[in-house]
Design an enzyme around this catalytic site. Structure first.
Site, PDB file in Angstrom:
ATOM      1  N   THR A   1       0.940  -1.245   0.019  1.00 56.92           N
ATOM      2  CA  THR A   1       0.076  -0.130   0.037  1.00 56.92           C
ATOM      3  C   THR A   1       0.733   1.207   0.100  1.00 56.92           C
ATOM      4  O   THR A   1       0.627   2.160  -0.972  1.00 56.92           O
ATOM      5  CB  THR A   1      -0.990  -0.003   1.189  1.00 56.92           C
ATOM      6  OG1 THR A   1      -2.018  -1.052   1.022  1.00 56.92           O
ATOM      7  CG2 THR A   1      -1.805   1.310   1.356  1.00 56.92           C
TER       8      THR A   1
ATOM      9  N   CYS B   1     -17.726  -8.131   3.188  1.00 63.71           N
ATOM     10  CA  CYS B   1     -19.148  -8.799   3.775  1.00 63.71           C
ATOM     11  C   CYS B   1     -19.221  -7.885   5.169  1.00 63.71           C
ATOM     12  O   CYS B   1     -18.238  -7.981   6.018  1.00 63.71           O
ATOM     13  CB  CYS B   1     -19.127 -10.272   3.883  1.00 63.71           C
ATOM     14  SG  CYS B   1     -19.015 -11.193   2.524  1.00 63.71           S
TER      15      CYS B   1
ATOM     16  N   HIS C   1       4.749 -10.056   2.844  1.00 64.16           N
ATOM     17  CA  HIS C   1       3.720 -10.972   3.463  1.00 64.16           C
ATOM     18  C   HIS C   1       2.970 -11.909   2.588  1.00 64.16           C
ATOM     19  O   HIS C   1       2.418 -12.744   2.734  1.00 64.16           O
ATOM     20  CB  HIS C   1       2.830 -10.475   4.600  1.00 64.16           C
ATOM     21  CG  HIS C   1       1.600  -9.846   3.819  1.00 64.16           C
ATOM     22  ND1 HIS C   1       0.406 -10.298   3.748  1.00 64.16           N
ATOM     23  CD2 HIS C   1       1.456  -8.351   3.232  1.00 64.16           C
ATOM     24  CE1 HIS C   1      -0.545  -9.310   3.193  1.00 64.16           C
ATOM     25  NE2 HIS C   1       0.306  -8.003   2.804  1.00 64.16           N
TER      26      HIS C   1
ATOM     27  N   GLN D   1       0.693  -9.410  -6.054  1.00 65.00           N
ATOM     28  CA  GLN D   1       0.451 -10.816  -6.165  1.00 65.00           C
ATOM     29  C   GLN D   1       1.350 -11.673  -7.155  1.00 65.00           C
ATOM     30  O   GLN D   1       1.538 -12.900  -7.055  1.00 65.00           O
ATOM     31  CB  GLN D   1      -1.133 -10.837  -6.739  1.00 65.00           C
ATOM     32  CG  GLN D   1      -2.041 -10.447  -5.778  1.00 65.00           C
ATOM     33  CD  GLN D   1      -2.258 -11.529  -4.433  1.00 65.00           C
ATOM     34  OE1 GLN D   1      -1.519 -12.593  -4.538  1.00 65.00           O
ATOM     35  NE2 GLN D   1      -2.694 -11.164  -3.474  1.00 65.00           N
TER      36      GLN D   1
END
Length: 380
Positions: free
Chosen positions: A72, A325, A201, A179
């Site tokens: 980020t 969610c 990570h 990724q």
């Protein structure tokens, strides 16, 4: 109950060798790397070694690696750093609708600061069109930020072709490779990449560290102020143990990249074939032939993502969805919206499975069996 972790794209467990070397550093090397005495020099030597190894992993120079707190911060440093440094040449930026929020939210902030941002669409496989990019490119475009491989559906973008298109243009080319790093072979010079973001990570390294590759001719306005660390580009005392752990994780990940890719592709095939044998109805989001080997996003018609996630978790299986969610509501995945439209049922029934170095064929087979049972129960 046996627990199965298939959410490595969210974060990955630290490799035992990484933990071992980090503990060793924490116990023996506590000096400040900016100090000139022997304790500081020992710490600086470890950082220099890590920087050299990480630079080599992407074909970069040592002075082109800037250590950050993760992907980020690297994305933010690239976007805001370039925008502020080159705004005298133009205020137009190009990105895609399927970027990580670290890029999208940064672009939204830049729009509020007076920059103009073009968000390229993608097709149903999740890929941009080079013609769309060519059309969007303007004389005042100063930055193009397009991710290497998508974190939700795994789709790879035509990075080298994009780099070739931009190499004679003033625009800097940034790619979020969080990724892709460690599973795809990345060569910044061959792909004409000017800036590239990586996070430790995701490759079995520690949380809270990453790097931004910035080509030596790229000017970056700093985001933090204080000391003169990272060649005055990022102030703050370096996290020595995490940086050394990052380097170890990179060495392991890139050292056995070919075998790891084959392992992940076998796991992907196993899950798909097992679900088909069990007569589970599903659709693949993305395209298998052009995707990250460890990410598989599936849509299960007639189910709901919340019910699927809860039931899989109760069965001991950790997976995720592109949706955030919350209690009683779902915010649709912006990636799936871009691929299929805001009215597609795939927005509400898609699950991401992602694999890691310790994922086994047996775990994936069991996941397929549990998934089949859950889908059958939910559709009734």
């Amino acid at each position: 109950m046996e627990r199965i972790y298939l959410d490595h794209a969210a974060t990955s467990p630290m490799h035992p060798q990484v933990i071992e070397i980090m503990l060793e550093v924490m116990q023996s090397t506590f000096g400040n790397p900016s100090s000139i005495h022997s304790f500081g020099r020992e710490a600086r030597h470890l950082i220099d070694q890590a920087r050299a190894g990480l630079a080599d992993s992407i074909g970069a120079k040592e002075n082109e690696i800037i250590f950050t707190s993760g992907g980020t911060e690297a994305d933010n440093m690239a976007l805001f750093g370039v925008a502020e440094s080159y705004q005298h040449k133009g205020k137009h930026i190009i990105t895609t609708k399927v970027e990580h929020h670290a890029v999208l939210h940064a672009c939204q902030k830049l729009e509020k600061m007076g920059f103009e941002v073009t968000y390229l669409p993608v097709d149903e496989s999740g890929q941009i069109s080079l013609d769309d990019l060519r059309t969007a490119l303007r004389d005042d475009t100063i930055l193009v930020s397009i991710m290497y491989g998508n974190n939700e559906v795994g789709t790879l973008q035509p990075i080298t072709e994009i780099g070739q298109l931009l190499k004679d243009h003033q625009a800097m080319f940034h790619t979020d490779a969080v990724q892709a790093y460690g599973v795809e072979q990345i060569e910044v010079n061959q792909s004409f990449i000017d800036l590239l973001s990586v996070s430790a990570h995701k490759i079995n390294g520690p949380k809270g560290t990453g790097f931004l590759y910035a080509r030596s001719n790229v000017k970056l306005s700093p985001r933090s102020f204080g000391g003169e660390q990272e060649r005055k580009r990022r102030a703050g005392t370096e996290n020595i143990a995490a940086i050394v752990g990052f380097h170890e994780a990179s060495s392991i990940s890139n050292g056995n990249r070919k075998a790891k890719r084959e392992q992940f592709l076998e796991l992907k095939r196993t899950l798909i074939e097992k679900l088909r044998k069990l007569n589970v109805e599903f659709n693949i989001n993305g395209i298998l032939e052009n995707s990250l080997p460890h990410v598989l996003n599936l849509s299960f018609p007639g189910t709901s993502v919340e019910a699927m996630l809860v039931n899989l978790d109760l069965a001991g299986i950790a997976v995720s969805s592109g949706s955030a969610c919350t209690a009683g509501s779902i915010e649709p995945s912006h990636v799936l919206v871009a691929m299929f439209g805001k009215n597609s049922e795939r927005l509400t029934n898609s699950i991401r499975f992602s694999f890691g170095f310790n994922t086994t064929v047996e775990e994936v087979s069991k996941t397929a069996e549990e998934t089949a049972r859950i889908v059958s129960r939910l559709k009734k």
